[in-house]
Design a protein around this motif. Structure first.
Motif, PDB file in Angstrom:
ATOM      1  N   UNK A 253     -23.646 -70.154  36.224  1.00 12.63           N
ATOM      2  CA  UNK A 253     -25.662 -70.173  35.894  1.00 12.63           C
ATOM      3  C   UNK A 253     -26.519 -71.582  36.546  1.00 12.63           C
ATOM      4  N   UNK A 254     -25.996 -72.218  36.101  1.00  9.79           N
ATOM      5  CA  UNK A 254     -26.458 -73.904  36.152  1.00  9.79           C
ATOM      6  C   UNK A 254     -25.747 -73.888  37.336  1.00  9.79           C
ATOM      7  N   UNK A 255     -25.093 -73.909  38.261  1.00  7.75           N
ATOM      8  CA  UNK A 255     -24.246 -74.174  39.560  1.00  7.75           C
ATOM      9  C   UNK A 255     -26.311 -73.245  40.457  1.00  7.75           C
ATOM     10  N   UNK A 256     -25.476 -71.703  40.023  1.00  2.34           N
ATOM     11  CA  UNK A 256     -27.046 -70.804  40.043  1.00  2.34           C
ATOM     12  C   UNK A 256     -28.130 -70.821  41.108  1.00  2.34           C
ATOM     13  N   UNK A 257     -29.015 -71.700  39.945  1.00  3.50           N
ATOM     14  CA  UNK A 257     -30.321 -72.151  39.660  1.00  3.50           C
ATOM     15  C   UNK A 257     -30.105 -73.470  40.399  1.00  3.50           C
ATOM     16  N   UNK A 258     -29.748 -74.611  39.627  1.00  3.39           N
ATOM     17  CA  UNK A 258     -29.727 -76.069  39.757  1.00  3.39           C
ATOM     18  C   UNK A 258     -29.859 -76.228  41.016  1.00  3.39           C
ATOM     19  N   UNK A 259     -28.812 -75.520  42.213  1.00  6.81           N
ATOM     20  CA  UNK A 259     -29.160 -75.820  43.450  1.00  6.81           C
ATOM     21  C   UNK A 259     -30.426 -75.075  44.618  1.00  6.81           C
ATOM     22  N   UNK A 412     -32.319 -83.402  48.122  1.00  6.08           N
ATOM     23  CA  UNK A 412     -31.896 -84.115  48.816  1.00  6.08           C
ATOM     24  C   UNK A 412     -30.800 -84.479  46.679  1.00  6.08           C
ATOM     25  N   UNK A 413     -31.469 -83.649  46.091  1.00  2.00           N
ATOM     26  CA  UNK A 413     -31.790 -83.554  45.146  1.00  2.00           C
ATOM     27  C   UNK A 413     -30.505 -82.628  44.738  1.00  2.00           C
ATOM     28  N   UNK A 414     -31.223 -81.286  45.278  1.00  2.00           N
ATOM     29  CA  UNK A 414     -30.325 -79.957  44.893  1.00  2.00           C
ATOM     30  C   UNK A 414     -29.487 -79.464  46.284  1.00  2.00           C
ATOM     31  N   UNK A 415     -29.197 -80.430  47.055  1.00  2.37           N
ATOM     32  CA  UNK A 415     -27.761 -81.094  47.706  1.00  2.37           C
ATOM     33  C   UNK A 415     -27.121 -81.753  47.072  1.00  2.37           C
ATOM     34  N   UNK A 416     -27.167 -82.956  46.851  1.00  4.42           N
ATOM     35  CA  UNK A 416     -26.268 -83.253  45.867  1.00  4.42           C
ATOM     36  C   UNK A 416     -26.058 -82.741  45.363  1.00  4.42           C
ATOM     37  N   UNK A 417     -26.536 -81.886  43.995  1.00  2.00           N
ATOM     38  CA  UNK A 417     -25.974 -80.525  43.507  1.00  2.00           C
ATOM     39  C   UNK A 417     -25.012 -79.097  44.534  1.00  2.00           C
ATOM     40  N   UNK A 420     -21.577 -81.356  44.072  1.00  2.00           N
ATOM     41  CA  UNK A 420     -20.807 -81.049  42.452  1.00  2.00           C
ATOM     42  C   UNK A 420     -20.632 -79.692  42.430  1.00  2.00           C
ATOM     43  N   UNK A 421     -21.693 -78.398  43.034  1.00  3.34           N
ATOM     44  CA  UNK A 421     -20.923 -77.141  42.888  1.00  3.34           C
ATOM     45  C   UNK A 421     -19.938 -76.827  43.257  1.00  3.34           C
TER      46      UNK A 421
END
Ligand code: BGC
Length: 479
Positions: A253-259, A412-417, A420-421
């Motif tokens: 759920x974290x990566x679905x939203x935080x990307x 860039x922040x979303x790309x970095x996430x 991590x994903x």
């Protein structure tokens, strides 16, 4: 054969009605993207108030999904859907007539509660009435309904954009809500819930009806057995044994939203305007194209999820999302170049296609697969409400992030996430393709690593045979 066809068609019809909840979820979360351009002007909103107006729905959804586990157990799945439809109606009317922004925010929060309860109840209801063979397909159908709802929202946004009529943009949701409300009177109650409450005769009748057969003894016995095991508690959810599952579902759920999916779904026209498509109608039209790709690639993903599996799609999807976010970041870094706005639209479309084939449907699917039966309701409720909480964090912080780092830095922040994903999926997410829910449960009991929770008996046997062959070959060459 005839019976199966009949029973499947009945289940499809029932599911289509229940999936209207997904349609409303998509509609009411997506419609704000176009409407906010005009609400902002009418109510003179600054970035913070714009963020709150967009995110009010998410707060409601968080509350709604957090209470729905208990609620659906007490009043039943069908009645919960009736309540969902009623709240949708009230919330929609409130937002339509809102005289000022605080009223609009309250209306959007109420609407959000309907979305939250619906986003928990619809997949649960679908899973409980579905025959095992098509359960994965039916659960993913809910995601398809979400994407269709989003596209309806974009079309309505486009149609009312010329007059700048945000009230009708928001108000149009009243029609599917009415349709859902009427439909819920014809939906059967979930046989599983009826067994839970001791209505055994009614459960048997419903099962006979929706399976189009008199022979439901086996299924009924299985339901009864699983209900006996259904004594669960919060403490159990965070026990050592279930912790890996909590990590996987919260992580997904974290990566679905935080990307950053909803920066596109909720703010695409705003972003496109900043990229150089200054006319609101053009920006909304380009957003429509994004919505269409979302639907198309969700349809493409449906069969692939069972053919290629969850993990390859997740890894490819996240990789593609990384590339497109980086491209968007570059495009915004060089705003003076004329073709950069096309790079923005192109990469947004590529991003949405990658999301639609990976984190979009697979997050909902995997969280509905990995929890053991006795804790499934509670587990899904925690995963769904955390998904709404992460969604809220993104929506609330986006404009502020853009104000501080610019659009380029934010992407860039979303790309970095996404990077991590990829690591998260690679090391922790199991491949559940072709693995029965019972086998996943057995693997969990056997203390297997999170990534191996989807190992099937067949795969296990093959590995053993392969290892034995290797040993044999080594011994032979030593001799
Ligand atoms: C997500 C939503 C998103 C939608 C886009 C869903 O799976 O939970 O946050 O807006 O997909 O298609």
């Amino acid at each position: 054969m005839l019976n199966r066809t009949r029973s499947y068609s009945l289940v499809y019809i029932i599911s289509a009605f229940a999936a209207i909840t997904g349609l409303l979820f998509g509609y009411d979360t997506g419609v704000i993207s176009g409407a906010i351009l005009f609400i902002r002007k009418d109510f003179h909103l600054n970035s913070v108030m714009t963020g709150i107006t967009v995110s009010a729905v998410l707060l409601g959804a968080f509350i709604g999904s957090a209470i729905s586990g208990k609620m659906t157990d007490i009043i039943g799945r069908r009645k919960a859907l009736v309540i969902v439809a009623l709240i949708f109606l009230i919330g929609t009317l409130m937002t339509m007539i809102a005289p000022n922004d605080p009223f609009l925010i309250v209306g959007r929060t109420i609407l959000g509660m309907a979305i939250g309860i619906g986003s928990f109840t619809a997949p649960l209801y679908l899973a409980e009435i579905a025959p095992t063979k098509i359960r994965g397909f039916l659960v993913s159908l809910n995601q398809l309904a979400i994407t269709l709802g989003i596209i309806c929202a974009y079309v309505i946004d486009y149609l009312f954009a010329k007059q700048g009529d945000w009230r009708w943009m928001l108000g149009f949701g009243v029609f599917p809500a009415l349709f859902l409300f009427i439909g819920t009177f014809f939906l059967p109650e979930s046989p599983r819930w009826m067994v839970l409450k001791g209505f055994l005769r009614e459960a048997e009748e419903t099962l006979k009806n929706i399976r189009a057969t008199e022979d439901v003894t086996r299924e009924l016995t299985e339901i009864k057995q699983s209900i006996q095991a259904k004594r669960c508690s919060w403490r159990m959810l965070f026990s050592k044994q279930l912790r890996p599952i909590m990590y996987i579902s919260l992580g997904l759920s974290f990566f679905q939203q935080m990307t950053g999916i909803n920066t596109i779904i909720y703010y695409a026209p705003t972003i496109l305007q900043q990229a150089g498509f200054s006319e609101a109608t053009t920006a909304i039209l380009a957003t429509l194209a994004i919505g269409i790709f979302n639907v198309i690639f969700t349809i493409v993903a449906l069969p692939l999820i069972d053919i290629w599996g969850r993990r390859p799609l997740l890894l490819l999807g996240l990789g593609g999302m990384f590339i497109s976010l980086t491209a968007q970041s570059v495009a915004f870094y060089f705003p003076e170049l004329a073709y950069m706005r096309w790079l923005t639209v192109g990469s947004m479309i590529f991003y949405i296609a990658c999301f639609a084939m990976s984190l979009g449907p697979i997050m909902w699917l995997v969280i509905s697969e990995i929890f053991p039966l006795e804790i499934r309701g509670l587990g899904i409720s925690v995963a769904v409400s955390s998904c709404w909480a992460f969604n809220m964090v993104v929506a609330l912080t986006l404009l502020t992030l853009i104000d501080s780092f610019g659009i380029s830095g934010t992407f860039w922040v979303y790309a970095a996430l996404c990077v991590l994903g990829v690591l998260f999926v690679y090391f922790l997410v199991p491949e559940t393709k072709g693995c029965s829910l019972e086998q996943i449960e057995n693997n969990l009991r056997a203390g297997r690593a999170p990534r191996e929770l989807g190992v099937t008996l067949r795969k296990e046997k093959l590995v053993r045979v392969f290892n034995a062959m290797e040993v044999e070959a080594e011994t032979a060459s030593a001799e």
